[in-house]
Design a protein around this motif. Structure first.
Motif, PDB file in Angstrom:
ATOM      1  N   VAL A  30       0.859  -1.190   0.000  1.00 53.54           N
ATOM      2  CA  VAL A  30       0.000   0.000   0.000  1.00 53.54           C
ATOM      3  C   VAL A  30       0.895   1.239   0.000  1.00 53.54           C
ATOM      4  O   VAL A  30       2.059   1.170   0.386  1.00 53.54           O
ATOM      5  CB  VAL A  30      -0.962   0.018   1.219  1.00 53.54           C
ATOM      6  N   LYS A  31       0.354   2.357  -0.419  1.00 52.67           N
ATOM      7  CA  LYS A  31       1.149   3.584  -0.588  1.00 52.67           C
ATOM      8  C   LYS A  31       2.419   3.233  -1.366  1.00 52.67           C
ATOM      9  O   LYS A  31       3.546   3.408  -0.892  1.00 52.67           O
ATOM     10  CB  LYS A  31       1.513   4.221   0.762  1.00 52.67           C
ATOM     11  N   PRO A  32       2.247   2.721  -2.578  1.00 54.99           N
ATOM     12  CA  PRO A  32       3.389   2.163  -3.317  1.00 54.99           C
ATOM     13  C   PRO A  32       4.436   3.212  -3.680  1.00 54.99           C
ATOM     14  O   PRO A  32       4.114   4.378  -3.898  1.00 54.99           O
ATOM     15  CB  PRO A  32       2.745   1.604  -4.587  1.00 54.99           C
ATOM     16  N   ASP A  33       5.685   2.765  -3.734  1.00 54.46           N
ATOM     17  CA  ASP A  33       6.776   3.628  -4.202  1.00 54.46           C
ATOM     18  C   ASP A  33       7.439   2.962  -5.404  1.00 54.46           C
ATOM     19  O   ASP A  33       7.023   1.896  -5.851  1.00 54.46           O
ATOM     20  CB  ASP A  33       7.779   3.894  -3.067  1.00 54.46           C
ATOM     21  N   GLN A  59      -3.153  -2.665  -4.126  1.00 57.86           N
ATOM     22  CA  GLN A  59      -4.420  -2.165  -3.575  1.00 57.86           C
ATOM     23  C   GLN A  59      -4.673  -0.704  -3.973  1.00 57.86           C
ATOM     24  O   GLN A  59      -5.788  -0.329  -4.316  1.00 57.86           O
ATOM     25  CB  GLN A  59      -4.391  -2.307  -2.050  1.00 57.86           C
ATOM     26  N   ASP A  60      -3.630   0.108  -3.909  1.00 55.03           N
ATOM     27  CA  ASP A  60      -3.780   1.534  -4.238  1.00 55.03           C
ATOM     28  C   ASP A  60      -3.532   1.761  -5.724  1.00 55.03           C
ATOM     29  O   ASP A  60      -2.812   0.994  -6.362  1.00 55.03           O
ATOM     30  CB  ASP A  60      -2.772   2.364  -3.424  1.00 55.03           C
ATOM     31  N   GLU A  73       0.152   0.083 -16.577  1.00 53.73           N
ATOM     32  CA  GLU A  73      -1.276   0.199 -16.940  1.00 53.73           C
ATOM     33  C   GLU A  73      -2.041  -1.092 -16.620  1.00 53.73           C
ATOM     34  O   GLU A  73      -3.265  -1.098 -16.594  1.00 53.73           O
ATOM     35  CB  GLU A  73      -1.438   0.591 -18.413  1.00 53.73           C
ATOM     36  N   PHE A  74      -1.315  -2.183 -16.373  1.00 51.06           N
ATOM     37  CA  PHE A  74      -1.982  -3.455 -16.062  1.00 51.06           C
ATOM     38  C   PHE A  74      -2.117  -3.706 -14.558  1.00 51.06           C
ATOM     39  O   PHE A  74      -2.622  -4.738 -14.134  1.00 51.06           O
ATOM     40  CB  PHE A  74      -1.221  -4.627 -16.706  1.00 51.06           C
ATOM     41  N   VAL A  75      -1.640  -2.779 -13.751  1.00 51.72           N
ATOM     42  CA  VAL A  75      -1.708  -2.957 -12.292  1.00 51.72           C
ATOM     43  C   VAL A  75      -3.130  -2.715 -11.818  1.00 51.72           C
ATOM     44  O   VAL A  75      -3.757  -1.734 -12.213  1.00 51.72           O
ATOM     45  CB  VAL A  75      -0.744  -1.961 -11.595  1.00 51.72           C
ATOM     46  N   SER A  76      -3.640  -3.628 -10.980  1.00 48.07           N
ATOM     47  CA  SER A  76      -5.000  -3.430 -10.486  1.00 48.07           C
ATOM     48  C   SER A  76      -5.193  -4.149  -9.161  1.00 48.07           C
ATOM     49  O   SER A  76      -4.350  -4.923  -8.720  1.00 48.07           O
ATOM     50  CB  SER A  76      -6.020  -3.915 -11.520  1.00 48.07           C
ATOM     51  N   GLY A 101      -2.062  -4.895   2.105  1.00 53.31           N
ATOM     52  CA  GLY A 101      -3.411  -4.355   2.273  1.00 53.31           C
ATOM     53  C   GLY A 101      -4.458  -5.430   2.422  1.00 53.31           C
ATOM     54  O   GLY A 101      -4.227  -6.600   2.101  1.00 53.31           O
ATOM     55  N   GLU A 102      -5.628  -5.025   2.903  1.00 51.04           N
ATOM     56  CA  GLU A 102      -6.670  -5.999   3.264  1.00 51.04           C
ATOM     57  C   GLU A 102      -7.452  -6.527   2.058  1.00 51.04           C
ATOM     58  O   GLU A 102      -8.237  -7.453   2.189  1.00 51.04           O
ATOM     59  CB  GLU A 102      -7.615  -5.397   4.312  1.00 51.04           C
TER      60      GLU A 102
END
Ligand code: 5GP
Ligand code: MN
Length: 326
Positions: A30-33, A59-60, A73-76, A101-102
């Motif tokens: 989460v809160k990806p870098d 998640q984000d 563009e394929f991240v989900s 993430g949950e």
């Protein structure tokens, strides 16, 4: 040798596992870098070249400054329903799987691969490729790609150089070792676009972000003979400047850079949650301080989520830092 530490898998073991599996889900935190995402994209691109099926779970949404990354563009947050039961979930850049993430569906350890470089990784995977000496998770992936014999291409190289530049702060932090610079040079020769990474991640700023930085600087406070600097951001400051949570990225380094400051903290009280970013000049271990409050990270850069009111967060983070020698 770090790879023979108890619980840490060898490069050969991980490569054997990667070769054996038909399908993969690359998982970022989460809160990806740029490290968690760049490492997963690099490995995903390489596995596709080997004919594997690859998905990317995060998640984000992809932060604005990382949307230039190939395959982003394929991240989900969706997991395809028809994945084979032996699909391998590859967790990049997180000391524990809960950082994903949950929304991540439950899975067995058998299907988890942990690739990381944090101190104090919980070794949650079937295999744990945890190389604490690497400057980024992406360089750990680079070692795997060599052993996998996947030829480096421009896209993979850009993803991995992004991980190095993100985690070394554009080659400024102490982890920008000779080894890290050698790997970066190799990636540039393979076509990695350093100019684009510099522009997207380090130079380009939204005007709203700069205005927010001004507010954060206005709110700076100092303690412990000016060796400690902290500030905060809240929903009202975001609304007044037109900024959002992504625009707070890296402002803690401005606090840390003030004359004489050894440790800096930025408290982000946004949407009912308090996230704290800690940075150190190398004397105080902020990973240990964050761990006292349920967080983690690196010696010089760490973070945590605080449950409770903001004034309590100020007090407890101060106490944790003092306990670690501030
Ligand atoms: P940042 O301040 O940029 O959010 O995080 C700095 C470092 O601390 C990163 O390496 C990040 O992975 C780690 N970190 C941040 N928040 C947490 C947390 O809640 N738990 C753990 N274990 N690590 C964190
Ligand atoms: Mn990292």
């Amino acid at each position: 040798m770090i790879e023979s530490s108890p619980g840490i898998s060898t490069t050969a073991q991980v490569v054997e596992e990667l070769r054996a599996r038909p399908a993969f889900v690359m998982v970022s935190h989460v809160k990806p870098d740029g490290d968690t995402l760049g490492a997963g994209l690099a490995l995903g691109l390489a596995l596709k070249k080997l004919g594997k099926r690859v998905h990317y779970f995060q998640q984000d949404p992809v932060p604005r400054n990382l949307r230039f990354l190939p395959d982003s563009e394929f991240v989900s947050r969706a997991i395809p329903p028809d994945l084979p039961p032996n699909a391998l979930y590859v967790f990049c850049d997180m000391s524990d799987w809960r950082r994903a993430g949950e929304f991540l569906p439950p899975m067995t350890r058998e299907n988890m691969l942990d690739i990381d470089h944090h101190l104090g990784n919980s070794l949650f995977g079937k295999l744990n490729y945890v190389l604490e000496k690497e400057c980024s998770t992406g360089t750990a992936v680079m070692h795997l790609l060599r052993e996998l014999k996947v030829p480096m291409d421009r896209d993979i190289a850009t993803c991995i150089l992004t991980t190095i530049m993100t985690d070394t702060g554009g080659f400024m932090h102490s982890n920008a070792s000779p080894e890290a610079l050698e790997l970066a040079a190799e990636l540039m020769r393979a076509g990695a676009n350093k100019e684009e990474i510099t522009e997207e991640i380090f130079l380009k700023k939204r005007v709203a972000a700069t205005k927010l930085l001004g507010r954060i600087i206005d709110a700076m406070k100092f303690g412990h003979d000016n060796r400690y600097c902290y500030s905060y951001v809240n929903d009202a400051m975001l609304a007044q400047t037109g900024a959002d949570g992504e625009d707070t990225e890296d402002t803690v380094n401005v606090l840390r850079g003030q004359d004489g400051v050894e440790v800096a903290a930025l408290f982000k009280a946004i949407e009912g949650e308090i996230r704290v970013s800690l940075r150190s000049n190398g004397r105080v271990n902020v990973q240990a301080a964050a761990k006292r409050l349920g967080g983690g990270g690196h010696f010089r850069a760490s973070g945590l989520t605080f449950v409770g009111p903001l004034d309590r967060a100020f007090v407890e983070v101060d106490a944790a830092l003092v306990a670690e020698g501030l």
